[in-house]
Design an enzyme around this catalytic site. Sequence first.
Site, PDB file in Angstrom:
ATOM      1  N   LYS A  35     -10.375 -44.355  25.674  1.00 33.08           N
ATOM      2  CA  LYS A  35     -10.902 -45.497  24.931  1.00 33.08           C
ATOM      3  C   LYS A  35     -11.596 -46.440  25.916  1.00 33.08           C
ATOM      4  O   LYS A  35     -10.989 -46.914  26.890  1.00 33.08           O
ATOM      5  CB  LYS A  35      -9.739 -46.228  24.263  1.00 33.08           C
TER       6      LYS A  35
HETATM    7  O1  G3P Z   1      -7.178 -49.340  16.515  1.00 33.17           O
HETATM    8  C1  G3P Z   1      -7.445 -50.696  16.705  1.00 33.17           C
HETATM    9  C2  G3P Z   1      -6.347 -51.515  16.158  1.00 33.17           C
HETATM   10  O2  G3P Z   1      -5.161 -51.284  16.863  1.00 33.17           O
HETATM   11  C3  G3P Z   1      -6.620 -52.968  16.078  1.00 33.17           C
HETATM   12  O3  G3P Z   1      -5.890 -53.428  15.017  1.00 33.17           O
HETATM   13  O4  G3P Z   1      -4.683 -55.013  13.653  1.00 33.17           O
HETATM   14  O5  G3P Z   1      -5.044 -55.472  16.095  1.00 33.17           O
HETATM   15  O6  G3P Z   1      -6.933 -55.628  14.499  1.00 33.17           O
HETATM   16  P1  G3P Z   1      -5.630 -54.971  14.807  1.00 33.17           P
END
Ligand code: G3P
Length: 214
Positions: free
Chosen positions: A83
């Site tokens: 990533k």
């Molecule tokens: O895959 C990306 C994810 O982990 C981000 O999620 O909920 O932190 O916006 P969030």
Amino acid sequence: MKFFIDTANIDEIKKGIDMGLVDGVTTNPTLLSKEKKDPNQVIKEIMSIVSGPVSLEVISKDREGMCKEARQLAGLGENAVIKIPMTEEGIKAVRILSQEGIKTNVTLVFQPIQALIAAKAGATYVSPFIGRLDDISSRGMGIIEDITTIFNNYGFETEIIVASIRNPLHVLDAALLGADIATIPFNVLKQLISHPLTDIGLERFLKDWGSIQR
Ligand code: G3P
């Protein structure tokens, strides 16, 4: 459509695999920090139980550092996907890693042209964060639609991972748009299976069956 689980929690990953709903895993530094364990050990354990793609994020900000980390992480297994953040240095790293045959997932994508640039650099996956866009009153799913159109227009093989998913409707909308992959937190993965009318219906079937047993 593939379902990835968006977590670094071993128990959640094992439960998701048991449910047959884990085609891959995505992690990030925030998710790893929640585990309060040595991140390298957690990553090794994830790699040992998952056969599908596992996204592991670099923390360097410069191209050389990112590439060095990426080569080490790629050595953990053929299913390792690196990533890389959607930055100028990140895109330079993606181009180099792609030429070396290392799979990449360009993360923190918030607008369609960023995804186009990542695909042009040779990214294996792009991760648009739809929930975080919704959070600021911007229609997150709109960029999935635009990225899908752009990739189809030019025949890019880069796969779209719909990320930052917060609820089952996000998964439904992603599926309706034909997104390749949704990466889903464990709580949402469980929500996808259940429906109150299923529970009520099952309870009634079993009660009625019980009434005719002697
Ligand atoms: O895959 C990306 C994810 O982990 C981000 O999620 O909920 O932190 O916006 P969030």
